[in-house]
Design a protein around this motif. Sequence first.
Motif, PDB file in Angstrom:
ATOM      1  N   THR A 123      31.928  49.627  37.682  1.00  0.00           N
ATOM      2  CA  THR A 123      30.489  48.681  36.947  1.00  0.00           C
ATOM      3  C   THR A 123      29.659  49.716  37.679  1.00  0.00           C
ATOM      4  O   THR A 123      29.192  50.126  38.698  1.00  0.00           O
ATOM      5  N   THR A 124      28.877  49.958  36.970  1.00  0.00           N
ATOM      6  CA  THR A 124      27.131  50.709  36.896  1.00  0.00           C
ATOM      7  C   THR A 124      26.371  50.442  36.531  1.00  0.00           C
ATOM      8  O   THR A 124      26.262  49.088  35.629  1.00  0.00           O
ATOM      9  N   ALA A 125      25.234  50.913  36.310  1.00  0.00           N
ATOM     10  CA  ALA A 125      23.627  50.235  35.932  1.00  0.00           C
ATOM     11  C   ALA A 125      24.265  51.215  34.255  1.00  0.00           C
ATOM     12  O   ALA A 125      23.140  50.604  33.378  1.00  0.00           O
ATOM     13  N   SER A 126      24.979  51.167  33.859  1.00  0.00           N
ATOM     14  CA  SER A 126      25.134  52.089  32.631  1.00  0.00           C
ATOM     15  C   SER A 126      24.591  51.544  31.373  1.00  0.00           C
ATOM     16  O   SER A 126      25.963  50.297  30.980  1.00  0.00           O
ATOM     17  N   SER A 127      24.245  51.725  30.407  1.00  0.00           N
ATOM     18  CA  SER A 127      24.669  50.788  29.128  1.00  0.00           C
ATOM     19  C   SER A 127      25.866  50.659  28.352  1.00  0.00           C
ATOM     20  O   SER A 127      26.124  49.841  27.531  1.00  0.00           O
ATOM     21  N   ALA A 128      26.972  51.486  29.068  1.00  0.00           N
ATOM     22  CA  ALA A 128      27.548  51.590  27.750  1.00  0.00           C
ATOM     23  C   ALA A 128      28.823  50.436  28.975  1.00  0.00           C
ATOM     24  O   ALA A 128      29.513  50.580  28.392  1.00  0.00           O
ATOM     25  N   GLY A 129      28.273  50.270  29.709  1.00  0.00           N
ATOM     26  CA  GLY A 129      29.671  49.587  30.310  1.00  0.00           C
ATOM     27  C   GLY A 129      30.243  49.505  32.304  1.00  0.00           C
ATOM     28  O   GLY A 129      30.153  50.835  31.546  1.00  0.00           O
ATOM     29  N   ALA A 130      30.910  49.286  31.716  1.00  0.00           N
ATOM     30  CA  ALA A 130      32.475  49.683  33.306  1.00  0.00           C
ATOM     31  C   ALA A 130      32.838  50.680  32.414  1.00  0.00           C
ATOM     32  O   ALA A 130      33.595  50.184  31.504  1.00  0.00           O
ATOM     33  N   VAL A 131      33.482  50.582  33.233  1.00  0.00           N
ATOM     34  CA  VAL A 131      35.222  51.340  33.212  1.00  0.00           C
ATOM     35  C   VAL A 131      36.129  50.970  33.856  1.00  0.00           C
ATOM     36  O   VAL A 131      36.557  50.573  34.883  1.00  0.00           O
ATOM     37  N   ARG A 132      36.963  50.928  33.333  1.00  0.00           N
ATOM     38  CA  ARG A 132      38.569  50.262  32.965  1.00  0.00           C
ATOM     39  C   ARG A 132      39.727  50.864  33.502  1.00  0.00           C
ATOM     40  O   ARG A 132      39.671  52.039  31.905  1.00  0.00           O
ATOM     41  N   VAL A 133      40.175  50.985  33.755  1.00  0.00           N
ATOM     42  CA  VAL A 133      42.118  52.189  33.987  1.00  0.00           C
ATOM     43  C   VAL A 133      42.559  50.506  33.908  1.00  0.00           C
ATOM     44  O   VAL A 133      43.186  49.953  35.057  1.00  0.00           O
ATOM     45  N   GLU A 134      43.452  50.221  33.384  1.00  0.00           N
ATOM     46  CA  GLU A 134      44.227  49.508  33.409  1.00  0.00           C
ATOM     47  C   GLU A 134      45.359  50.184  33.327  1.00  0.00           C
ATOM     48  O   GLU A 134      46.190  50.923  32.592  1.00  0.00           O
ATOM     49  N   GLY A 135      46.749  48.823  34.065  1.00  0.00           N
ATOM     50  CA  GLY A 135      47.552  49.750  34.009  1.00  0.00           C
ATOM     51  C   GLY A 135      48.265  50.747  35.423  1.00  0.00           C
ATOM     52  O   GLY A 135      49.824  51.597  35.629  1.00  0.00           O
ATOM     53  N   LEU A 136      47.135  50.608  36.313  1.00  0.00           N
ATOM     54  CA  LEU A 136      47.640  51.632  37.700  1.00  0.00           C
ATOM     55  C   LEU A 136      48.623  51.123  38.568  1.00  0.00           C
ATOM     56  O   LEU A 136      49.009  49.864  38.653  1.00  0.00           O
ATOM     57  N   ASP A 137      49.312  51.525  38.999  1.00  0.00           N
ATOM     58  CA  ASP A 137      50.697  50.930  39.912  1.00  0.00           C
ATOM     59  C   ASP A 137      49.255  50.125  41.488  1.00  0.00           C
ATOM     60  O   ASP A 137      48.476  50.175  41.367  1.00  0.00           O
ATOM     61  N   ALA A 138      49.908  48.507  41.067  1.00  0.00           N
ATOM     62  CA  ALA A 138      48.784  47.711  42.507  1.00  0.00           C
ATOM     63  C   ALA A 138      48.579  48.593  44.114  1.00  0.00           C
ATOM     64  O   ALA A 138      47.480  48.628  43.759  1.00  0.00           O
ATOM     65  N   GLY A 139      49.565  49.374  44.308  1.00  0.00           N
ATOM     66  CA  GLY A 139      49.211  50.022  45.851  1.00  0.00           C
ATOM     67  C   GLY A 139      48.171  50.707  45.405  1.00  0.00           C
ATOM     68  O   GLY A 139      47.413  50.637  46.434  1.00  0.00           O
ATOM     69  N   LEU A 140      48.605  51.610  44.900  1.00  0.00           N
ATOM     70  CA  LEU A 140      47.618  52.501  43.912  1.00  0.00           C
ATOM     71  C   LEU A 140      46.242  52.108  44.021  1.00  0.00           C
ATOM     72  O   LEU A 140      45.187  52.898  44.309  1.00  0.00           O
ATOM     73  N   ALA A 141      46.209  51.075  43.001  1.00  0.00           N
ATOM     74  CA  ALA A 141      44.604  50.953  42.651  1.00  0.00           C
ATOM     75  C   ALA A 141      43.786  49.942  44.519  1.00  0.00           C
ATOM     76  O   ALA A 141      42.987  50.478  44.222  1.00  0.00           O
ATOM     77  N   ARG A 142      44.971  49.847  44.928  1.00  0.00           N
ATOM     78  CA  ARG A 142      44.080  49.450  46.327  1.00  0.00           C
ATOM     79  C   ARG A 142      43.360  50.275  46.887  1.00  0.00           C
ATOM     80  O   ARG A 142      42.661  50.492  47.639  1.00  0.00           O
ATOM     81  N   ASP A 143      44.523  51.350  46.665  1.00  0.00           N
ATOM     82  CA  ASP A 143      43.909  52.833  47.718  1.00  0.00           C
ATOM     83  C   ASP A 143      43.044  53.417  46.950  1.00  0.00           C
ATOM     84  O   ASP A 143      41.929  54.121  47.450  1.00  0.00           O
ATOM     85  N   VAL A 144      43.088  53.431  45.943  1.00  0.00           N
ATOM     86  CA  VAL A 144      41.437  53.942  45.116  1.00  0.00           C
ATOM     87  C   VAL A 144      40.547  53.427  45.470  1.00  0.00           C
ATOM     88  O   VAL A 144      39.618  54.166  45.442  1.00  0.00           O
ATOM     89  N   VAL A 145      40.515  52.036  45.324  1.00  0.00           N
ATOM     90  CA  VAL A 145      39.445  51.360  45.928  1.00  0.00           C
ATOM     91  C   VAL A 145      38.735  51.331  46.825  1.00  0.00           C
ATOM     92  O   VAL A 145      37.451  51.823  47.464  1.00  0.00           O
TER      93      VAL A 145
END
Length: 169
Positions: free
Chosen positions: A132-154
């Motif tokens: 999420t950002t302060a942008s009026s365009a809203g949050a950016v979502r990436v759906e369909g990542l490997d769960a472990g990879l998503a944790r590492d990216v965070v």
Amino acid sequence: MTEQPTRTPELVLREPSEQVSPRAVGYWRLSAVPSVVLALVAGGAVLTLGDAAWWAWVVAVGLLLASLAVVLVMPGLRYRVHRWEVTHEAVYTRSGWLRRDVRIVPLSRVQTISTSQTALMRAFGLASLLVTTASSAGAVRVEGLDAGLARDVVADLTRDTAATGGDAT
């Protein structure tokens, strides 16, 4: 002779390089099955209007074909289109199967980073990344990542955004 100011690397709107997990295709396909059931029910309801006119058959068949396309065609297209990439400067995403959206979020604009999983996503070992950002365009979502990879990216994004200057506005 005047001295040129030092510039940070330019953030360029470009195609991200990473694909989502191949398991996302099965997840998207199974997630779309309720639309087929709904189309069958709606098509059946239209046909039970008594003496089913020709237009009722057209509507019923159209609903069925459209819902089958969502189940059989959409997941593969979505997999080929959806891309993401995280660098030390920004988060890049490309999404959409009917309308394409390519976005860049400079790390200096990031406010929160999170993952989410539905029960069905957990069954497939997948997660969504939400930036999420302060942008009026809203949050950016990436759906369909490997769960472990998503944790590492965070974890990586949290570290990189903490080291980035700015107030995320």
